[in-house]
Structures are given as structure tokens and as C-alpha cells.
Design a protein around this motif. Structure first.
Motif, PDB file in Angstrom:
ATOM      1  N   ARG A   9      -1.781 -21.051  28.196  1.00 31.46           N
ATOM      2  CA  ARG A   9      -2.952 -21.090  29.077  1.00 31.46           C
ATOM      3  C   ARG A   9      -2.897 -22.326  29.981  1.00 31.46           C
ATOM      4  O   ARG A   9      -3.160 -22.239  31.187  1.00 31.46           O
ATOM      5  CB  ARG A   9      -4.256 -21.076  28.269  1.00 31.46           C
ATOM      6  CG  ARG A   9      -5.495 -20.989  29.178  1.00 31.46           C
ATOM      7  CD  ARG A   9      -6.774 -20.750  28.420  1.00 31.46           C
ATOM      8  NE  ARG A   9      -7.248 -21.955  27.767  1.00 31.46           N
ATOM      9  CZ  ARG A   9      -7.312 -22.144  26.441  1.00 31.46           C
ATOM     10  NH1 ARG A   9      -6.951 -21.190  25.622  1.00 31.46           N
ATOM     11  NH2 ARG A   9      -7.757 -23.268  25.937  1.00 31.46           N
ATOM     12  N   LEU A  10      -2.534 -23.467  29.405  1.00 31.79           N
ATOM     13  CA  LEU A  10      -2.420 -24.689  30.203  1.00 31.79           C
ATOM     14  C   LEU A  10      -1.344 -24.543  31.282  1.00 31.79           C
ATOM     15  O   LEU A  10      -1.553 -24.922  32.436  1.00 31.79           O
ATOM     16  CB  LEU A  10      -2.110 -25.895  29.310  1.00 31.79           C
ATOM     17  CG  LEU A  10      -3.264 -26.389  28.448  1.00 31.79           C
ATOM     18  CD1 LEU A  10      -2.768 -27.369  27.392  1.00 31.79           C
ATOM     19  CD2 LEU A  10      -4.338 -27.025  29.319  1.00 31.79           C
ATOM     20  N   GLN A  11      -0.205 -23.969  30.897  1.00 32.23           N
ATOM     21  CA  GLN A  11       0.867 -23.778  31.875  1.00 32.23           C
ATOM     22  C   GLN A  11       0.431 -22.811  32.978  1.00 32.23           C
ATOM     23  O   GLN A  11       0.686 -23.067  34.161  1.00 32.23           O
ATOM     24  CB  GLN A  11       2.119 -23.244  31.187  1.00 32.23           C
ATOM     25  CG  GLN A  11       2.786 -24.275  30.291  1.00 32.23           C
ATOM     26  CD  GLN A  11       3.968 -23.680  29.571  1.00 32.23           C
ATOM     27  OE1 GLN A  11       5.043 -23.578  30.147  1.00 32.23           O
ATOM     28  NE2 GLN A  11       3.774 -23.264  28.330  1.00 32.23           N
ATOM     29  N   HIS A  12      -0.204 -21.726  32.591  1.00 31.55           N
ATOM     30  CA  HIS A  12      -0.669 -20.752  33.576  1.00 31.55           C
ATOM     31  C   HIS A  12      -1.639 -21.406  34.555  1.00 31.55           C
ATOM     32  O   HIS A  12      -1.515 -21.236  35.779  1.00 31.55           O
ATOM     33  CB  HIS A  12      -1.316 -19.553  32.877  1.00 31.55           C
ATOM     34  CG  HIS A  12      -1.631 -18.438  33.798  1.00 31.55           C
ATOM     35  ND1 HIS A  12      -2.829 -18.345  34.465  1.00 31.55           N
ATOM     36  CD2 HIS A  12      -0.900 -17.376  34.192  1.00 31.55           C
ATOM     37  CE1 HIS A  12      -2.826 -17.280  35.228  1.00 31.55           C
ATOM     38  NE2 HIS A  12      -1.667 -16.659  35.077  1.00 31.55           N
ATOM     39  N   CYS A  13      -2.601 -22.148  34.046  1.00 32.49           N
ATOM     40  CA  CYS A  13      -3.576 -22.816  34.914  1.00 32.49           C
ATOM     41  C   CYS A  13      -2.890 -23.839  35.829  1.00 32.49           C
ATOM     42  O   CYS A  13      -3.221 -23.927  37.017  1.00 32.49           O
ATOM     43  CB  CYS A  13      -4.663 -23.497  34.085  1.00 32.49           C
ATOM     44  SG  CYS A  13      -5.790 -22.339  33.280  1.00 32.49           S
ATOM     45  N   ALA A  14      -1.929 -24.580  35.288  1.00 30.30           N
ATOM     46  CA  ALA A  14      -1.207 -25.569  36.096  1.00 30.30           C
ATOM     47  C   ALA A  14      -0.421 -24.886  37.216  1.00 30.30           C
ATOM     48  O   ALA A  14      -0.392 -25.371  38.358  1.00 30.30           O
ATOM     49  CB  ALA A  14      -0.266 -26.385  35.220  1.00 30.30           C
ATOM     50  N   LEU A  15       0.190 -23.768  36.910  1.00 30.00           N
ATOM     51  CA  LEU A  15       0.948 -23.038  37.929  1.00 30.00           C
ATOM     52  C   LEU A  15       0.017 -22.464  39.000  1.00 30.00           C
ATOM     53  O   LEU A  15       0.330 -22.531  40.202  1.00 30.00           O
ATOM     54  CB  LEU A  15       1.778 -21.938  37.268  1.00 30.00           C
ATOM     55  CG  LEU A  15       2.930 -22.449  36.401  1.00 30.00           C
ATOM     56  CD1 LEU A  15       3.492 -21.327  35.543  1.00 30.00           C
ATOM     57  CD2 LEU A  15       4.019 -23.090  37.253  1.00 30.00           C
ATOM     58  N   GLU A  16      -1.111 -21.935  38.576  1.00 25.48           N
ATOM     59  CA  GLU A  16      -2.084 -21.416  39.550  1.00 25.48           C
ATOM     60  C   GLU A  16      -2.622 -22.539  40.436  1.00 25.48           C
ATOM     61  O   GLU A  16      -2.753 -22.366  41.650  1.00 25.48           O
ATOM     62  CB  GLU A  16      -3.238 -20.699  38.826  1.00 25.48           C
ATOM     63  CG  GLU A  16      -2.846 -19.384  38.196  1.00 25.48           C
ATOM     64  CD  GLU A  16      -2.512 -18.282  39.200  1.00 25.48           C
ATOM     65  OE1 GLU A  16      -2.868 -18.397  40.392  1.00 25.48           O
ATOM     66  OE2 GLU A  16      -1.885 -17.288  38.774  1.00 25.48           O
ATOM     67  N   LEU A  17      -2.919 -23.689  39.829  1.00 26.49           N
ATOM     68  CA  LEU A  17      -3.379 -24.836  40.615  1.00 26.49           C
ATOM     69  C   LEU A  17      -2.313 -25.268  41.615  1.00 26.49           C
ATOM     70  O   LEU A  17      -2.620 -25.615  42.764  1.00 26.49           O
ATOM     71  CB  LEU A  17      -3.754 -26.009  39.699  1.00 26.49           C
ATOM     72  CG  LEU A  17      -5.059 -25.889  38.933  1.00 26.49           C
ATOM     73  CD1 LEU A  17      -5.152 -26.958  37.847  1.00 26.49           C
ATOM     74  CD2 LEU A  17      -6.251 -25.982  39.884  1.00 26.49           C
ATOM     75  N   THR A  18      -1.056 -25.245  41.191  1.00 22.78           N
ATOM     76  CA  THR A  18       0.034 -25.639  42.080  1.00 22.78           C
ATOM     77  C   THR A  18       0.179 -24.654  43.233  1.00 22.78           C
ATOM     78  O   THR A  18       0.399 -25.064  44.378  1.00 22.78           O
ATOM     79  CB  THR A  18       1.357 -25.767  41.294  1.00 22.78           C
ATOM     80  OG1 THR A  18       1.170 -26.708  40.230  1.00 22.78           O
ATOM     81  CG2 THR A  18       2.483 -26.247  42.183  1.00 22.78           C
ATOM     82  N   LEU A  19       0.032 -23.369  42.957  1.00 19.59           N
ATOM     83  CA  LEU A  19       0.081 -22.374  44.033  1.00 19.59           C
ATOM     84  C   LEU A  19      -1.055 -22.588  45.032  1.00 19.59           C
ATOM     85  O   LEU A  19      -0.856 -22.479  46.243  1.00 19.59           O
ATOM     86  CB  LEU A  19      -0.004 -20.956  43.464  1.00 19.59           C
ATOM     87  CG  LEU A  19       1.274 -20.350  42.924  1.00 19.59           C
ATOM     88  CD1 LEU A  19       0.998 -18.987  42.296  1.00 19.59           C
ATOM     89  CD2 LEU A  19       2.349 -20.236  43.993  1.00 19.59           C
ATOM     90  N   GLU A  20      -2.240 -22.902  44.519  1.00 17.74           N
ATOM     91  CA  GLU A  20      -3.418 -23.070  45.378  1.00 17.74           C
ATOM     92  C   GLU A  20      -3.407 -24.382  46.157  1.00 17.74           C
ATOM     93  O   GLU A  20      -3.757 -24.409  47.331  1.00 17.74           O
ATOM     94  CB  GLU A  20      -4.692 -23.027  44.532  1.00 17.74           C
ATOM     95  CG  GLU A  20      -5.007 -21.696  43.919  1.00 17.74           C
ATOM     96  CD  GLU A  20      -6.134 -21.781  42.895  1.00 17.74           C
ATOM     97  OE1 GLU A  20      -6.890 -22.788  42.886  1.00 17.74           O
ATOM     98  OE2 GLU A  20      -6.254 -20.831  42.092  1.00 17.74           O
ATOM     99  N   ARG A  21      -3.004 -25.476  45.466  1.00 17.49           N
ATOM    100  CA  ARG A  21      -3.182 -26.809  46.054  1.00 17.49           C
ATOM    101  C   ARG A  21      -1.890 -27.600  46.252  1.00 17.49           C
ATOM    102  O   ARG A  21      -1.932 -28.699  46.800  1.00 17.49           O
ATOM    103  CB  ARG A  21      -4.088 -27.646  45.151  1.00 17.49           C
ATOM    104  CG  ARG A  21      -5.413 -27.027  44.828  1.00 17.49           C
ATOM    105  CD  ARG A  21      -6.180 -27.930  43.920  1.00 17.49           C
ATOM    106  NE  ARG A  21      -7.358 -27.290  43.373  1.00 17.49           N
ATOM    107  CZ  ARG A  21      -8.167 -27.866  42.498  1.00 17.49           C
ATOM    108  NH1 ARG A  21      -7.935 -29.086  42.076  1.00 17.49           N
ATOM    109  NH2 ARG A  21      -9.209 -27.210  42.036  1.00 17.49           N
ATOM    110  N   GLY A  22      -0.799 -27.101  45.742  1.00 20.93           N
ATOM    111  CA  GLY A  22       0.444 -27.873  45.767  1.00 20.93           C
ATOM    112  C   GLY A  22       0.507 -28.781  44.543  1.00 20.93           C
ATOM    113  O   GLY A  22      -0.517 -29.076  43.912  1.00 20.93           O
ATOM    114  N   PHE A  23       1.701 -29.223  44.202  1.00 27.27           N
ATOM    115  CA  PHE A  23       1.899 -30.030  42.998  1.00 27.27           C
ATOM    116  C   PHE A  23       1.071 -31.309  43.025  1.00 27.27           C
ATOM    117  O   PHE A  23       0.505 -31.718  42.015  1.00 27.27           O
ATOM    118  CB  PHE A  23       3.389 -30.366  42.830  1.00 27.27           C
ATOM    119  CG  PHE A  23       3.694 -31.123  41.575  1.00 27.27           C
ATOM    120  CD1 PHE A  23       3.737 -30.470  40.356  1.00 27.27           C
ATOM    121  CD2 PHE A  23       3.947 -32.483  41.610  1.00 27.27           C
ATOM    122  CE1 PHE A  23       4.030 -31.170  39.173  1.00 27.27           C
ATOM    123  CE2 PHE A  23       4.237 -33.191  40.448  1.00 27.27           C
ATOM    124  CZ  PHE A  23       4.281 -32.524  39.229  1.00 27.27           C
TER     125      PHE A  23
END
Length: 194
Positions: free
Chosen positions: A16-30
Motif C-alpha cells: 500500500r505504501l509503495q502504491h501510494c508513493a508511485l501514485e504520488l510520483t505520477l501526480e507530482r513527480g519524485f
């Protein structure tokens, strides 16, 4: 995904943490989100995030997993089959099994790696570290005469097989991981047999 309820919950929280981090990265960049943002997105405490991951790169790329010493020793001594590529495939299977790979998560990670330049650079650096570790094991097993260039080639072929496995999974996420690996390995063998 067997094991105790605690282990299962740990795997689920990690994913879940990885999924959320990846979604955040897609939305906002790393660089566009913080670990606090991740905690809020995953609905966990900041402390929980840091209990699972030390840094943003770890949560985006996934945790590093070491193989058990006995597995590494068996590989270095020429096992389990005595055929280098088959034994590397077996090691990859063990890593994928031990880490409870979630194909949807891996496909999302692939998307992030290909669209965010910072993640791409971090991935490349981590990938090269893993390749060099594997090259050292291959040379320990096969001897220095095998050559580091050949060992790197074998590892890149293995990564290509893994990438093919992900391609095969996209249309049908219910197919078992071992079947996907077998199909990709079989196709690789067929290509090189021609």
C-alpha cells in the motif's frame, strides 16, 4: 502470500505504501511529495512509513531483498541445476516469491520509472548495483575466465525475461507468476535456438 497474519499485514502495508508513493510520483513527480504526504495518502502514521522504508527512493523502487545465505552458497557452488541461466532464473523466482511480488504494483512502478527522469536515474543506479553484485556471484561460481562482460550480458538477458514477464501479465493479472516466468523463459530459449 502465506505466513502469519502479522506477515500478511506487513506485506499489505508495504505494498500500500509503495502504491501510494508511485501514485504520488505520477501526480507530482519524485520531488513533489514528502514522506508526510505519503503517510497521509496511505492513511498511516509517519512513524509507520519509516518503520517500513528508510527513504523515498526505497519506497518508490521497492525494498532491497537479500537472498538467504544458503541459497547464495548453493548457487555459487553450481546449484541447483548446474546450468547458469536456469540457476539465475531459479534465484529470480525465489526473490519474486519471497517478496510477494504484486504484478499491478510492478506495472505501475515500470510506468513511473519510464516517465520520471529522477526516478529513472535512481532506478538505473540501483540496477547497476544489483548487476554488479550478481556479476560478482557469477564470477565466483564460473571463475574469472567467464568474464565480467559475459556475466553482465547474462544478467541483462535475465532482466529482459523479467520485463517480458511483466508484458505478459498486463492483459491477465490473474495468471500465476511461475507460469509467466516459464512462458518468458521458454520464448527466450526458442529465440536463441533459431
Amino acid at each position: 502470500m502465506g505466513g502469519s497474519k502479522w506477515e500478511q499485514r506487513r506485506v499489505e502495508t508495504t505494498q500500500r505504501l509503495q502504491h501510494c508513493a508511485l501514485e504520488l510520483t505520477l501526480e507530482r513527480g519524485f520531488d513533489g511529495w514528502t514522506m508526510d504526504d505519503l503517510a497521509a495518502a496511505a492513511d498511516v502514521s509517519r512513524r509507520t512509513v519509516f518503520n517500513y522504508f528508510d527513504a523515498k527512493a526505497d519506497v518508490v523502487l521497492g525494498p532491497h531483498h537479500d537472498l538467504p545465505e544458503e541459497t547464495v552458497a548453493a548457487f555459487v557452488s553450481g546449484g541447483p541445476t548446474g546450468r547458469l541461466f536456469d540457476d539465475l532464473v531459479q534465484l529470480a523466482r525465489e526473490v519474486l516469491h519471497e517478496t510477494s511480488v504484486d504484478i499491478e504494483l510492478e506495472l505501475l512502478r515500470r510506468r513511473v520509472e519510464s516517465t520520471d527522469p529522477k526516478v529513472m536515474a535512481i532506478f538505473r543506479a540501483r540496477f547497476e548495483e544489483h548487476v554488479e553484485d550478481a556479476v560478482a556471484l557469477i564470477l565466483e561460481r564460473e571463475g574469472e575466465g567467464f568474464g565480467a562482460h559475459r556475466a553482465r550480458l547474462v544478467m541483462r538477458l535475465l532482466v529482459t525475461v523479467f520485463d517480458s514477464m511483466l508484458d505478459r501479465s498486463a492483459p491477465d493479472l490473474t495468471r500465476p507468476l511461475p507460469d509467466l516466468i516459464d512462458d518468458a523463459v521458454r520464448d527466450a530459449r526458442d529465440v536463441f535456438a533459431d
